[in-house]
Write a protein that holds these residues in place. Structure first.
Motif, PDB file in Angstrom:
ATOM      1  N   LEU A  82      -6.601 -61.858  45.672  1.00 61.86           N
ATOM      2  CA  LEU A  82      -7.013 -63.250  45.791  1.00 61.86           C
ATOM      3  C   LEU A  82      -7.273 -63.616  47.237  1.00 61.86           C
ATOM      4  CD1 LEU A  82      -4.519 -64.989  43.345  1.00 61.86           C
ATOM      5  CD2 LEU A  82      -6.968 -64.660  43.011  1.00 61.86           C
ATOM      6  N   LYS A  83      -8.270 -64.457  47.444  1.00 64.88           N
ATOM      7  CA  LYS A  83      -8.570 -65.014  48.764  1.00 64.88           C
ATOM      8  C   LYS A  83      -7.655 -66.200  49.035  1.00 64.88           C
ATOM      9  CE  LYS A  83     -12.905 -65.418  49.675  1.00 64.88           C
ATOM     10  NZ  LYS A  83     -14.303 -65.876  49.764  1.00 64.88           N
ATOM     11  N   ASN A  84      -7.409 -67.007  47.996  1.00 68.30           N
ATOM     12  CA  ASN A  84      -6.471 -68.125  48.115  1.00 68.30           C
ATOM     13  C   ASN A  84      -6.098 -68.636  46.737  1.00 68.30           C
ATOM     14  OD1 ASN A  84      -8.278 -70.376  47.310  1.00 68.30           O
ATOM     15  ND2 ASN A  84      -9.366 -69.837  49.174  1.00 68.30           N
ATOM     16  N   ILE A  85      -5.054 -69.443  46.723  1.00 71.96           N
ATOM     17  CA  ILE A  85      -4.590 -70.140  45.518  1.00 71.96           C
ATOM     18  C   ILE A  85      -4.568 -71.614  45.861  1.00 71.96           C
ATOM     19  CG2 ILE A  85      -2.651 -70.520  43.943  1.00 71.96           C
ATOM     20  CD1 ILE A  85      -1.783 -67.632  44.505  1.00 71.96           C
ATOM     21  N   ALA A 100     -15.095 -60.137  41.006  1.00 73.46           N
ATOM     22  CA  ALA A 100     -13.827 -60.074  40.278  1.00 73.46           C
ATOM     23  C   ALA A 100     -13.663 -61.346  39.453  1.00 73.46           C
ATOM     24  CB  ALA A 100     -12.665 -59.921  41.261  1.00 73.46           C
ATOM     25  N   SER A 101     -12.821 -61.277  38.439  1.00 76.17           N
ATOM     26  CA  SER A 101     -12.545 -62.466  37.627  1.00 76.17           C
ATOM     27  C   SER A 101     -11.058 -62.809  37.718  1.00 76.17           C
ATOM     28  CB  SER A 101     -12.946 -62.238  36.172  1.00 76.17           C
ATOM     29  OG  SER A 101     -12.188 -61.190  35.614  1.00 76.17           O
ATOM     30  N   VAL A 102     -10.759 -64.094  37.523  1.00 78.34           N
ATOM     31  CA  VAL A 102      -9.377 -64.565  37.583  1.00 78.34           C
ATOM     32  C   VAL A 102      -9.074 -65.300  36.283  1.00 78.34           C
ATOM     33  CG1 VAL A 102      -7.706 -65.983  38.835  1.00 78.34           C
ATOM     34  CG2 VAL A 102      -9.543 -64.840  40.095  1.00 78.34           C
ATOM     35  N   SER A 103      -7.993 -64.925  35.636  1.00 81.55           N
ATOM     36  CA  SER A 103      -7.562 -65.647  34.442  1.00 81.55           C
ATOM     37  C   SER A 103      -6.224 -66.325  34.736  1.00 81.55           C
ATOM     38  CB  SER A 103      -7.441 -64.704  33.245  1.00 81.55           C
ATOM     39  OG  SER A 103      -6.472 -63.708  33.489  1.00 81.55           O
ATOM     40  N   GLY A 104      -5.924 -67.338  33.947  1.00 81.76           N
ATOM     41  CA  GLY A 104      -4.680 -68.090  34.139  1.00 81.76           C
ATOM     42  C   GLY A 104      -4.889 -69.364  34.937  1.00 81.76           C
ATOM     43  N   THR A 105      -6.142 -69.714  35.215  1.00 81.33           N
ATOM     44  CA  THR A 105      -6.434 -70.910  36.010  1.00 81.33           C
ATOM     45  C   THR A 105      -6.592 -72.125  35.096  1.00 81.33           C
ATOM     46  OG1 THR A 105      -8.812 -70.543  35.912  1.00 81.33           O
ATOM     47  CG2 THR A 105      -7.631 -69.549  37.768  1.00 81.33           C
ATOM     48  N   THR A 156       6.954 -70.804  35.103  1.00 80.06           N
ATOM     49  CA  THR A 156       6.339 -69.598  35.651  1.00 80.06           C
ATOM     50  C   THR A 156       4.859 -69.602  35.289  1.00 80.06           C
ATOM     51  OG1 THR A 156       8.399 -68.362  35.426  1.00 80.06           O
ATOM     52  CG2 THR A 156       6.372 -67.077  35.681  1.00 80.06           C
ATOM     53  N   LEU A 157       4.018 -69.533  36.310  1.00 79.45           N
ATOM     54  CA  LEU A 157       2.568 -69.495  36.122  1.00 79.45           C
ATOM     55  C   LEU A 157       2.063 -68.167  36.670  1.00 79.45           C
ATOM     56  CD1 LEU A 157       1.751 -73.072  37.455  1.00 79.45           C
ATOM     57  CD2 LEU A 157       2.202 -72.387  35.097  1.00 79.45           C
ATOM     58  N   LYS A 158       1.101 -67.574  35.974  1.00 76.85           N
ATOM     59  CA  LYS A 158       0.559 -66.280  36.415  1.00 76.85           C
ATOM     60  C   LYS A 158      -0.944 -66.355  36.530  1.00 76.85           C
ATOM     61  CE  LYS A 158       4.058 -63.296  34.387  1.00 76.85           C
ATOM     62  NZ  LYS A 158       4.304 -62.143  33.508  1.00 76.85           N
ATOM     63  N   LEU A 159      -1.441 -65.737  37.588  1.00 78.38           N
ATOM     64  CA  LEU A 159      -2.873 -65.502  37.758  1.00 78.38           C
ATOM     65  C   LEU A 159      -3.081 -63.993  37.657  1.00 78.38           C
ATOM     66  CD1 LEU A 159      -3.681 -67.787  40.827  1.00 78.38           C
ATOM     67  CD2 LEU A 159      -4.300 -68.193  38.441  1.00 78.38           C
ATOM     68  N   VAL A 160      -4.097 -63.600  36.910  1.00 76.65           N
ATOM     69  CA  VAL A 160      -4.426 -62.180  36.782  1.00 76.65           C
ATOM     70  C   VAL A 160      -5.831 -61.974  37.328  1.00 76.65           C
ATOM     71  CG1 VAL A 160      -4.768 -60.252  35.188  1.00 76.65           C
ATOM     72  CG2 VAL A 160      -2.930 -61.915  34.770  1.00 76.65           C
ATOM     73  N   VAL A 161      -5.959 -61.072  38.302  1.00 73.71           N
ATOM     74  CA  VAL A 161      -7.258 -60.777  38.916  1.00 73.71           C
ATOM     75  C   VAL A 161      -7.732 -59.417  38.396  1.00 73.71           C
ATOM     76  CG1 VAL A 161      -8.526 -60.519  41.072  1.00 73.71           C
ATOM     77  CG2 VAL A 161      -6.498 -61.986  40.995  1.00 73.71           C
ATOM     78  N   THR A 162      -8.961 -59.396  37.895  1.00 66.63           N
ATOM     79  CA  THR A 162      -9.547 -58.158  37.393  1.00 66.63           C
ATOM     80  C   THR A 162     -10.757 -57.829  38.255  1.00 66.63           C
ATOM     81  OG1 THR A 162      -8.851 -58.717  35.149  1.00 66.63           O
ATOM     82  CG2 THR A 162     -10.553 -57.021  35.378  1.00 66.63           C
ATOM     83  N   ALA A 163     -10.749 -56.628  38.843  1.00 63.43           N
ATOM     84  CA  ALA A 163     -11.856 -56.207  39.710  1.00 63.43           C
ATOM     85  C   ALA A 163     -13.156 -56.175  38.928  1.00 63.43           C
ATOM     86  CB  ALA A 163     -11.572 -54.846  40.312  1.00 63.43           C
TER      87      ALA A 163
END
Length: 102
Positions: free
Chosen positions: A36-39, A78-83, A94-101
């Motif tokens: 991730l570049k940022n949250i 890349a894609s980000v899920s959990g947003t 508890t919150l999770k972000l998942v990054v997929t290349a």
């Protein structure tokens, strides 16, 4: 160049005026970067964000019912899920972000 195949034509002219054309395809690879570049929380970047840190703690006022939670991938492909909007309960959430290349 874009990722994947990029087609080019090279035109060469000799000193006697002979012209030859060469077709080239140059393949630009993928980064395969799943960082991730940022949250952001409600549009504000997390202070002190470091892509190597995978755990953060955030304390919000008791009256906070939820917020918008986003992660921006380092690699545009890349894609980000959990947003999105996250409802909060009193106590630990508890919150999770998942990054997929890409």
């Amino acid at each position: 160049m874009v990722r994947g195949g990029n087609d080019f034509t090279v035109r060469c002219v000799s000193t006697n005026g002979t012209v030859r054309k060469y077709n080239l395809t140059i393949f630009r690879g993928y980064l395969r970067d799943a960082t991730l570049k940022n949250i952001t929380i409600d549009g504000a970047k997390i202070s002190g964000f470091d892509s190597d840190d995978t755990y953060y703690t955030l304390t919000v006022p008791y009256s906070t019912k939820g917020f918008t939670f986003w992660g921006e991938p380092t690699d545009d492909y890349a894609s980000v899920s959990g947003t999105g909007w996250k409802n909060l309960s009193v106590g630990t959430n508890t919150l999770k972000l998942v990054v997929t290349a890409g």
